[in-house]
Design a protein around this motif. Structure first.
Motif, short mmCIF file in Angstrom:
data_model
loop_
_atom_site.label_atom_id
_atom_site.label_comp_id
_atom_site.label_asym_id
_atom_site.label_seq_id
_atom_site.Cartn_x
_atom_site.Cartn_y
_atom_site.Cartn_z
N MET A 119 2.65 21.23 -16.77
CA MET A 119 2.45 20.87 -18.17
C MET A 119 3.44 21.60 -19.07
O MET A 119 4.01 21.03 -20.00
CB MET A 119 1.00 21.18 -18.59
N ARG A 120 3.68 22.88 -18.76
CA ARG A 120 4.66 23.64 -19.56
C ARG A 120 6.07 23.10 -19.36
O ARG A 120 6.87 23.05 -20.31
CB ARG A 120 4.58 25.11 -19.20
N THR A 121 6.39 22.70 -18.14
CA THR A 121 7.72 22.14 -17.88
C THR A 121 7.94 20.84 -18.65
O THR A 121 9.02 20.61 -19.21
CB THR A 121 7.91 21.90 -16.37
N ALA A 122 6.91 20.01 -18.69
CA ALA A 122 7.01 18.76 -19.45
C ALA A 122 7.20 19.04 -20.93
O ALA A 122 8.02 18.39 -21.61
CB ALA A 122 5.77 17.90 -19.21
N ALA A 123 6.45 20.01 -21.45
CA ALA A 123 6.59 20.37 -22.86
C ALA A 123 7.97 20.95 -23.14
O ALA A 123 8.59 20.66 -24.17
CB ALA A 123 5.51 21.37 -23.26
N ALA A 124 8.47 21.77 -22.23
CA ALA A 124 9.79 22.38 -22.43
C ALA A 124 10.88 21.31 -22.49
O ALA A 124 11.84 21.44 -23.27
CB ALA A 124 10.08 23.37 -21.31
N ARG A 125 10.76 20.27 -21.69
CA ARG A 125 11.77 19.21 -21.71
C ARG A 125 11.78 18.50 -23.06
O ARG A 125 12.84 18.24 -23.65
CB ARG A 125 11.51 18.20 -20.59
N SER A 151 2.96 4.57 -24.61
CA SER A 151 2.71 4.76 -23.18
C SER A 151 3.50 5.97 -22.70
O SER A 151 4.71 6.07 -22.96
CB SER A 151 3.13 3.52 -22.38
N PHE A 152 2.79 6.88 -22.03
CA PHE A 152 3.44 8.02 -21.40
C PHE A 152 4.02 7.55 -20.08
O PHE A 152 3.32 6.97 -19.26
CB PHE A 152 2.45 9.16 -21.17
N LYS A 153 5.28 7.82 -19.88
CA LYS A 153 5.97 7.35 -18.69
C LYS A 153 5.72 8.29 -17.52
O LYS A 153 5.90 9.50 -17.64
CB LYS A 153 7.47 7.24 -18.97
N TRP A 187 12.79 6.45 -28.86
CA TRP A 187 14.24 6.47 -28.95
C TRP A 187 14.81 7.80 -28.45
O TRP A 187 15.76 7.84 -27.68
CB TRP A 187 14.69 6.22 -30.40
N PHE A 188 14.21 8.89 -28.89
CA PHE A 188 14.75 10.21 -28.61
C PHE A 188 14.25 10.78 -27.27
O PHE A 188 14.91 11.62 -26.67
CB PHE A 188 14.38 11.15 -29.75
N HIS A 189 13.07 10.33 -26.82
CA HIS A 189 12.48 10.84 -25.58
C HIS A 189 12.16 9.69 -24.62
O HIS A 189 11.01 9.55 -24.19
CB HIS A 189 11.19 11.61 -25.88
N PRO A 190 13.12 8.87 -24.24
CA PRO A 190 12.81 7.71 -23.39
C PRO A 190 12.32 8.09 -22.00
O PRO A 190 11.71 7.27 -21.31
CB PRO A 190 14.14 6.96 -23.32
N TYR A 191 12.56 9.33 -21.58
CA TYR A 191 12.08 9.79 -20.28
C TYR A 191 10.58 10.06 -20.28
O TYR A 191 9.96 10.18 -19.23
CB TYR A 191 12.82 11.06 -19.85
N SER A 192 9.98 10.16 -21.48
CA SER A 192 8.55 10.45 -21.58
C SER A 192 7.75 9.35 -22.26
O SER A 192 6.58 9.15 -21.93
CB SER A 192 8.34 11.76 -22.35
N PHE A 193 8.33 8.65 -23.24
CA PHE A 193 7.57 7.69 -24.05
C PHE A 193 8.25 6.32 -24.03
O PHE A 193 9.47 6.22 -24.15
CB PHE A 193 7.48 8.16 -25.50
N VAL A 194 7.43 5.28 -23.92
CA VAL A 194 7.92 3.91 -24.00
C VAL A 194 6.92 3.08 -24.79
O VAL A 194 5.76 3.48 -24.96
CB VAL A 194 8.14 3.28 -22.60
N ASP A 195 7.39 1.93 -25.26
CA ASP A 195 6.52 0.95 -25.95
C ASP A 195 5.77 1.60 -27.11
O ASP A 195 4.58 1.38 -27.31
CB ASP A 195 5.53 0.32 -24.97
N LEU A 196 6.48 2.41 -27.90
CA LEU A 196 5.84 3.12 -29.01
C LEU A 196 5.86 2.28 -30.27
O LEU A 196 6.91 1.76 -30.67
CB LEU A 196 6.55 4.45 -29.26
N THR A 197 4.70 2.13 -30.88
CA THR A 197 4.60 1.51 -32.20
C THR A 197 3.71 2.39 -33.07
O THR A 197 2.71 2.94 -32.59
CB THR A 197 4.01 0.09 -32.14
N VAL A 198 4.09 2.54 -34.32
CA VAL A 198 3.25 3.27 -35.28
C VAL A 198 2.31 2.26 -35.90
O VAL A 198 2.72 1.37 -36.66
CB VAL A 198 4.11 3.98 -36.35
N ALA A 199 1.03 2.37 -35.56
CA ALA A 199 0.03 1.39 -35.97
C ALA A 199 -0.50 1.64 -37.36
O ALA A 199 -1.09 0.75 -37.97
CB ALA A 199 -1.13 1.37 -34.98
N GLY A 200 -0.30 2.85 -37.87
CA GLY A 200 -0.79 3.17 -39.21
C GLY A 200 -0.22 4.47 -39.69
O GLY A 200 -0.05 5.41 -38.90
N SER A 201 0.12 4.53 -40.96
CA SER A 201 0.65 5.76 -41.54
C SER A 201 0.18 5.86 -42.98
O SER A 201 -0.12 4.85 -43.62
CB SER A 201 2.18 5.78 -41.47
N PRO A 202 0.11 7.08 -43.51
CA PRO A 202 -0.34 7.23 -44.89
C PRO A 202 0.72 6.73 -45.86
O PRO A 202 1.92 6.78 -45.58
CB PRO A 202 -0.54 8.75 -45.03
#
Length: 336
Positions: free
Chosen positions: A307-313, A224-226, A195-210
């Motif tokens: 890699m640093r540019t991607a992290a900075a975004r 999936s990393f876009k 939701w917050f980073h659609p330019y980097s992540f898509v089709d995200l599901t949380v498969a398990g959490s504590p």
């Protein structure tokens, strides 16, 4: 904890995303992102020992004629390499008349104060006392017992990583008006990614959490990393918090399995308005068992800035998220 189906390994390191949904039509995650669940995971992280160790920079920043300097809390520290290449660390205030040692040069392994020439080789001298420091090969740590107030540990809690000889490592550094817990809480909320980073992540599901009452944390995510258009890299990742100011993402399945992303939060000196500030140091170690990855290692000097540019975004958004969380907490309006 159920970690869901394994990410599918394809012949190529990327896949063509089928029938992508528009951003607004993806499955809402707000019901699953329980504020209480996130708060309890944060509470458990804060209860784990750090031994008073703080990340203060990248290992690669040392070796020249300038020290690495940072103010942790209200404590100024400097780090440099001695003539033997070993790590030296101590207070960043000259014991003579208070000069900022951050501005002083290193000559032949000795830090020389630029006010009056007091020379420090890393051992006790003229009222200056060294601090415990640790170089894990990617990041620099310093131990500040009076800042942390915990029982000290001989070494920091360094997350498990792949061997550096197998991977490509890069370090991003940024800062924001917030406290370390706001950065950690952001990372313990994997539901916000697509939701917050659609330019980097898509089709995200949380498969398990504590669960709220579990003692071990692990948020398993299928995502999936876009890359571009419909080209994506599907993986499974697990987020854990090994100590109060660190969250680690391990890619456990799919392309780049074994890669890690470490997020470290270090409290800084407050700003001119007295607001807390936090440094974010993120270390990425990317690995792959594909034969072509040897070329990536060979071209690492070109890949690291990317890699640093991607992290900075990503951190442009996530620091805004952390700053917003702190602002609401400080005005007693945070609903979580």
């Amino acid at each position: 904890m159920n970690r869901g189906p394994r990410a599918r390994r394809t012949r190529l390191p990327f896949s063509l995303r089928g029938k992508p949904l528009p951003w607004e039509r993806q499955e809402p995650t707000w019901r699953d992102a329980s504020p209480n669940l996130i708060a309890q995971a944060l509470k458990r992280a804060q209860a784990r020992p750090s031994g008073n160790w703080y990340v203060v920079g990248a290992s690669s920043a040392l070796g020249g004629d300038r020290p690495v300097a940072r103010t942790v809390g209200h404590r100024e520290v400097v780090l440099w390499r001695g003539a033997d290449g070993g790590l030296r660390a101590g207070p960043g205030i000259c014991p003579h008349l208070g000069a900022p040692l951050a501005d002083s040069p290193v000559r032949c392994g000795t830090l020389v104060c630029h006010w009056h020439g007091l020379a420090l080789d890393g051992t006790s001298f003229a009222g200056w006392e060294p601090l415990p420091a640790f170089d894990d090969g990617i990041l620099l740590w310093v131990r500040l017992d009076e800042v942390g107030g915990e029982a000290p540990l001989d070494a920091p809690v360094v997350p498990a990583r792949p061997a550096l000889a197998r991977g490509v490592a890069a370090v991003y550094e940024g800062s924001g008006v917030c406290e370390p817990e706001d950065v950690v809480a952001n990372r313990l909320d994997p539901w916000h990614g697509a939701w917050f980073h659609p330019y980097s992540f898509v089709d995200l599901t949380v498969a398990g959490s504590p669960g709220v009452d579990e003692t071990e944390d692990g948020f398993a995510v299928n995502v999936s990393f876009k890359l571009a258009g419909r080209l994506v890299v599907p993986v499974q990742a697990v987020f854990t918090a090994p100590e109060p100011r660190t969250v680690v993402m391990h890619i456990t399945d799919g392309e780049g399995a074994g890669s890690v992303v470490e997020t470290h939060a270090t409290p800084l000196e407050p700003d001119e308005r007295g607001r807390p500030r936090t440094a974010v140091t993120e270390a990425v170690v990317a690995v792959s068992d594909r034969p072509g990855f040897a070329l990536a290692r060979w071209t690492a000097p070109l890949l690291r800035p990317l890699m640093r540019t991607a992290a900075a975004r990503l951190w442009r958004d996530d620091l805004a998220y952390a700053e917003r969380r702190w602002h609401l907490r400080s005005t007693r309006r945070f609903p979580g």
